[in-house]
Write a protein that holds these residues in place. Structure first.
Motif, PDB file in Angstrom:
ATOM      1  N   GLU A  21       0.832  -1.206   0.000  1.00 20.56           N
ATOM      2  CA  GLU A  21       0.000   0.000   0.000  1.00 20.56           C
ATOM      3  C   GLU A  21       0.867   1.256   0.000  1.00 20.56           C
ATOM      4  O   GLU A  21       0.557   2.232  -0.691  1.00 20.56           O
ATOM      5  CB  GLU A  21      -0.921   0.002   1.228  1.00 20.56           C
ATOM      6  N   TYR A  22       1.953   1.220   0.752  1.00 16.21           N
ATOM      7  CA  TYR A  22       2.856   2.381   0.759  1.00 16.21           C
ATOM      8  C   TYR A  22       3.484   2.589  -0.615  1.00 16.21           C
ATOM      9  O   TYR A  22       3.635   3.716  -1.083  1.00 16.21           O
ATOM     10  CB  TYR A  22       3.966   2.188   1.799  1.00 16.21           C
ATOM     11  N   LEU A  60       0.924   4.080  -2.885  1.00 14.00           N
ATOM     12  CA  LEU A  60       0.719   5.477  -2.516  1.00 14.00           C
ATOM     13  C   LEU A  60       1.833   6.357  -3.074  1.00 14.00           C
ATOM     14  O   LEU A  60       1.576   7.438  -3.621  1.00 14.00           O
ATOM     15  CB  LEU A  60       0.665   5.593  -0.991  1.00 14.00           C
ATOM     16  N   THR A 117      -4.644  -0.969  -2.720  1.00 10.16           N
ATOM     17  CA  THR A 117      -3.726  -0.821  -3.848  1.00 10.16           C
ATOM     18  C   THR A 117      -4.489  -0.741  -5.165  1.00 10.16           C
ATOM     19  O   THR A 117      -4.132   0.046  -6.044  1.00 10.16           O
ATOM     20  CB  THR A 117      -2.726  -1.998  -3.898  1.00 10.16           C
ATOM     21  N   LEU A 126      -5.941   2.731  -5.531  1.00 11.19           N
ATOM     22  CA  LEU A 126      -4.907   3.721  -5.841  1.00 11.19           C
ATOM     23  C   LEU A 126      -4.445   3.617  -7.294  1.00 11.19           C
ATOM     24  O   LEU A 126      -4.288   4.632  -7.984  1.00 11.19           O
ATOM     25  CB  LEU A 126      -3.716   3.546  -4.900  1.00 11.19           C
TER      26      LEU A 126
END
Length: 501
Positions: A146-147, A150, A474, A477
């Motif tokens: 997820e990071y 992002l 994810t 995004l």
């Protein structure tokens, strides 16, 4: 109701005459240090930490409430007036804020910043009071994949939005990523782009890059024009320290949108308010392109309002994450964690039970600090703007000196001053050829996070790349990123067709 009664008790402590004095002192000192190029809000907290050792814990932490938000506003003052944001969180608001200042609207830009900071901070702190555990639990849903998503989203969104040329935007992004990987690679121990120079093994500090490319690059750019007939006049400043009704109506939606961006990011340990402030900036620029009279690039008030609200909203919820989970989500929060530990307090779920009186007084003092800063800085906006009446040769010479002092103060290294000079020349060249600075800075800030997250995700999955799209977050995004790219391409194609006709 328990939260409300506890907050009222906290106000009873924070509003005593002596504690009000400490809030005021903290706000003034935080703003003063934040204004200095290269120092910023995190440095303000670090420098003033020893000063509080003689105070009792309640007074010290209440003073830090003023320093915390005062430093953030000081960052914005330096960025708007001198194109030298004190911290990377103020970069996004600097682009349009400095253009407003150059157009004679410095007081209005500072007022927009102050009100945006107030709105973002008040909303975020209110949410912290009532929903701190819920907000902090959101951070547990973010893993390495997820990071990484992002960070990629921020890279593409920034590159696509801030430049009229995709090639220039990607060039700036590549420059930033190159600067981000300089140094020793942690997992492997290999040196990257260091040319075997020991001083480069630790990489280049973000303060050096920010001050060099924004401040020194601007100084060289202005110096290259000084002496020309059209550039000898001083920057005019209007004395109106408030916004007109039409300006307020224009800025209000941007303040609210920026706050919405900033609130959730305060509980995500992504390094601070850089991501939400740039996302807020990109959103306002994208909306501006659809208007009949686009203002971005000329001093758009929305370009200041959105990022400033996002930055302070992030700071507000970051305090909630620190108190409720002991999770420092920014450099400033990490220093505040050290301040808590100095007084034998460990932020986390038990903090509210063991030191409830101090914690609620601190939360109440955050509200007080924001009101104090608004009262102080709105009337003083024209006074700050007087800095622009200094002749350019003196003003920018002073900026250069303070920039060098700020860079030297971070590590006491003369090598950093050499880096600053080289990067300042690079920043000047980028201005000369129209290459945007924002993608460089966002890549430098988020590049290490993206690389580390990618490595961790692939390590957990034993090299299976599908882990990068294995969660709903994810997927959302990447879908948003794809839609943003498609929308940008379609908008540019339509713009070209309209020009042809």
């Amino acid at each position: 109701m328990d939260s409300l009664s506890n907050l009222i008790d906290g106000f009873g402590t924070a509003l005593t005459p002596m504690n009000l004095v400490w809030v005021l002192v903290g706000a003034i000192l935080g703003t003063a240090v934040g204004v200095l190029p290269g120092l910023g809000s995190a440095m303000a907290v670090a420098l003033l930490l020893p000063v509080t050792f003689t105070l009792d814990p309640t007074a010290a932490l209440i003073m830090f409430a003023g320093v915390y938000f005062g430093g953030l506003f000081g960052d914005s003052i330096a960025g708007i007036l001198m194109n030298t944001p004190g911290n990377s969180t103020a970069i996004a608001g600097t682009f349009e804020g400095h253009r407003m200042a150059k157009n004679g609207r410095a007081p209005q830009a500072l007022a927009t910043s102050a009100i945006g900071a107030f709105i973002g901070g008040i909303v975020a702190t209110t949410l912290v009071v009532f929903f701190a555990p819920t907000l902090a639990s959101l951070a547990t849903n973010f893993g390495p994949a997820e990071y990484f998503a992002l960070a990629v989203f921020a890279f593409i969104a920034t590159s696509a939005v801030v430049s009229d040329s995709a090639l220039k935007g990607l060039t700036a992004l590549l420059i930033g990523l190159t600067l981000a990987v300089i140094g020793i690679d942690g997992p492997s121990g290999a040196s990257r782009f260091t040319f075997e120079v020991p001083a480069m093994f630790d990489g280049i500090h973000i303060v050096v890059i920010t001050v060099a490319m924004l401040a020194l690059g601007e100084v060289i750019h202005v110096a290259s024009k000084i002496g020309r007939p059209e550039d000898n006049s001083l920057i005019a400043t209007e004395g109106r320290p408030f916004l007109s009704r039409s300006e307020f109506r224009e800025a209000l939606p941007a303040w609210l949108r920026g706050t919405a961006f900033g609130v959730p990011f305060g509980v995500i340990p992504a390094g601070g308010a850089e991501v939400p402030s740039f996302l807020a900036y990109g959103t306002e620029r994208r909306l501006d392109r659809r208007s009949k009279n686009p203002m971005f690039g000329k001093g758009a008030i929305k370009g200041v309002a959105g990022p400033e609200a996002a930055g302070n909203a992030t700071a507000g919820t970051a305090m909630g994450a620190l108190l409720a989970l002991g999770l420092p989500t920014s450099a400033t929060a990490a220093i505040l964690l050290a301040a808590f530990q100095q007084y034998g307090m460990q932020p986390g779920p038990l903090l509210f039970e063991r030191s409830g009186e101090i914690v609620w007084a601190l939360l109440a003092s955050l509200f007080v600090a924001m009101v104090v800063l608004l009262i102080l800085n709105l009337p003083f906006a024209p006074l700050w703007a007087k800095l622009l009446k200094i002749p350019k040769n003196y003003l920018y010479a002073g900026i250069s000196v303070f920039a060098a002092l700020g860079v030297y103060a971070t590590s006491a290294s003369t090598v950093d001053l050499i880096f600053m000079l080289g990067l300042g020349i690079l920043g000047f060249m980028m201005r000369r050829y129209g290459i945007p600075l924002a993608p460089v800075l966002i890549a430098v800030i988020l590049g290490p996070l993206a690389e580390d997250s990618l490595r961790r995700a692939l390590a957990v999955s034993e090299g299976d790349p599908t882990i990068l799209i294995s969660s709903a977050i994810t997927v959302v995004l990447y879908v948003m990123m794809t839609l943003a790219i498609v929308y940008t391409i379609v908008s540019k194609v339509r713009a070209r067709k309209s020009v042809d006709f």
